[in-house]
Design a protein around this motif. Sequence first.
Motif, PDB file in Angstrom:
ATOM      1  N   PRO A 101     117.828  50.515 -48.508  1.00  0.00           N
ATOM      2  CA  PRO A 101     118.506  49.364 -49.114  1.00  0.00           C
ATOM      3  C   PRO A 101     117.593  48.147 -49.123  1.00  0.00           C
ATOM      4  CG  PRO A 101     119.307  49.723 -46.883  1.00  0.00           C
ATOM      5  CD  PRO A 101     118.353  50.847 -47.177  1.00  0.00           C
ATOM      6  N   CYS A 102     117.627  47.407 -50.203  1.00  0.00           N
ATOM      7  CA  CYS A 102     116.895  46.142 -50.256  1.00  0.00           C
ATOM      8  C   CYS A 102     117.555  45.175 -49.276  1.00  0.00           C
ATOM      9  CB  CYS A 102     116.936  45.569 -51.667  1.00  0.00           C
ATOM     10  SG  CYS A 102     116.296  43.878 -51.763  1.00  0.00           S
ATOM     11  N   PRO A 103     116.756  44.547 -48.383  1.00  0.00           N
ATOM     12  CA  PRO A 103     117.361  43.625 -47.410  1.00  0.00           C
ATOM     13  C   PRO A 103     117.904  42.354 -48.065  1.00  0.00           C
ATOM     14  CG  PRO A 103     114.967  43.592 -47.238  1.00  0.00           C
ATOM     15  CD  PRO A 103     115.313  44.692 -48.198  1.00  0.00           C
ATOM     16  N   HIS A 104     117.513  42.110 -49.291  1.00  0.00           N
ATOM     17  CA  HIS A 104     117.942  40.872 -49.950  1.00  0.00           C
ATOM     18  C   HIS A 104     119.229  41.064 -50.736  1.00  0.00           C
ATOM     19  CE1 HIS A 104     113.985  39.332 -48.846  1.00  0.00           C
ATOM     20  NE2 HIS A 104     113.462  40.422 -49.380  1.00  0.00           N
ATOM     21  N   CYS A 105     119.291  42.144 -51.530  1.00  0.00           N
ATOM     22  CA  CYS A 105     120.445  42.308 -52.417  1.00  0.00           C
ATOM     23  C   CYS A 105     121.225  43.593 -52.136  1.00  0.00           C
ATOM     24  CB  CYS A 105     119.995  42.275 -53.879  1.00  0.00           C
ATOM     25  SG  CYS A 105     119.008  43.700 -54.367  1.00  0.00           S
ATOM     26  N   ARG A 106     120.777  44.418 -51.161  1.00  0.00           N
ATOM     27  CA  ARG A 106     121.447  45.655 -50.768  1.00  0.00           C
ATOM     28  C   ARG A 106     121.402  46.740 -51.838  1.00  0.00           C
ATOM     29  NH1 ARG A 106     120.518  44.992 -46.109  1.00  0.00           N
ATOM     30  NH2 ARG A 106     121.765  46.815 -45.629  1.00  0.00           N
ATOM     31  N   VAL A 166     108.121  45.583 -54.380  1.00  0.00           N
ATOM     32  CA  VAL A 166     108.955  44.510 -54.893  1.00  0.00           C
ATOM     33  C   VAL A 166     110.277  45.124 -55.324  1.00  0.00           C
ATOM     34  CG1 VAL A 166     109.189  42.748 -56.699  1.00  0.00           C
ATOM     35  CG2 VAL A 166     106.950  43.195 -55.673  1.00  0.00           C
ATOM     36  N   CYS A 167     111.375  44.496 -54.964  1.00  0.00           N
ATOM     37  CA  CYS A 167     112.678  45.015 -55.367  1.00  0.00           C
ATOM     38  C   CYS A 167     112.831  44.881 -56.876  1.00  0.00           C
ATOM     39  CB  CYS A 167     113.792  44.247 -54.655  1.00  0.00           C
ATOM     40  SG  CYS A 167     115.434  44.701 -55.226  1.00  0.00           S
ATOM     41  N   PRO A 168     113.111  45.994 -57.575  1.00  0.00           N
ATOM     42  CA  PRO A 168     113.246  45.898 -59.024  1.00  0.00           C
ATOM     43  C   PRO A 168     114.528  45.190 -59.455  1.00  0.00           C
ATOM     44  CG  PRO A 168     113.674  48.133 -58.308  1.00  0.00           C
ATOM     45  CD  PRO A 168     113.260  47.368 -57.085  1.00  0.00           C
ATOM     46  N   ALA A 169     115.473  45.058 -58.540  1.00  0.00           N
ATOM     47  CA  ALA A 169     116.733  44.414 -58.896  1.00  0.00           C
ATOM     48  C   ALA A 169     116.642  42.892 -58.733  1.00  0.00           C
ATOM     49  CB  ALA A 169     117.869  44.980 -58.052  1.00  0.00           C
ATOM     50  N   CYS A 170     116.292  42.440 -57.535  1.00  0.00           N
ATOM     51  CA  CYS A 170     116.278  40.989 -57.285  1.00  0.00           C
ATOM     52  C   CYS A 170     114.874  40.405 -57.305  1.00  0.00           C
ATOM     53  CB  CYS A 170     116.964  40.670 -55.960  1.00  0.00           C
ATOM     54  SG  CYS A 170     116.059  41.234 -54.492  1.00  0.00           S
ATOM     55  N   ARG A 171     113.846  41.256 -57.365  1.00  0.00           N
ATOM     56  CA  ARG A 171     112.444  40.858 -57.481  1.00  0.00           C
ATOM     57  C   ARG A 171     111.912  40.143 -56.243  1.00  0.00           C
ATOM     58  NH1 ARG A 171     113.157  39.331 -63.787  1.00  0.00           N
ATOM     59  NH2 ARG A 171     112.751  41.386 -64.601  1.00  0.00           N
TER      60      ARG A 171
HETATM   61 ZN   LIG Z   1     116.741  43.276 -53.909  1.00  0.00          ZN
END
Ligand SMILES: [Zn+2]
Length: 123
Positions: free
Chosen positions: A14-19, A28-33
Amino acid sequence: MSSVRPGNPGATRPCPHCRETVLESAAVCPACRHYLRVDAGADSPQAPALTPLRIEGSIRHPADGEPWEYTVVVSICNDRGVEIARKLIGVGAMNPNEQRTFTLSVEAVTATAKGHGKGGVQH
Ligand SMILES: [Zn+2]
């Protein structure tokens, strides 16, 4: 979402920023960058991502008529045609003469399995 073991191609976290569920290998998270790793590219430079599929299209509401409501759904099927993922991306409304552009892109990177052979991953 995925049963792939950590360290293997396709492993997720899971992305720690946007889950959002992202690839373990992603820098780099492709969802929240947001950046997922501070050491990105430091020790194991990743091959540049390919984009084997990219579709972009626009729809424009006709100049007259009632507003539209739209729903954007993306699904992924495996080679047997079985749906393995289905996601509602977004909904919205369009007023007469408004335009929306939708882009679907599939990025691929060469996955180098860590801990090749016996012994597995060591940290
Ligand atoms: Zn994210």
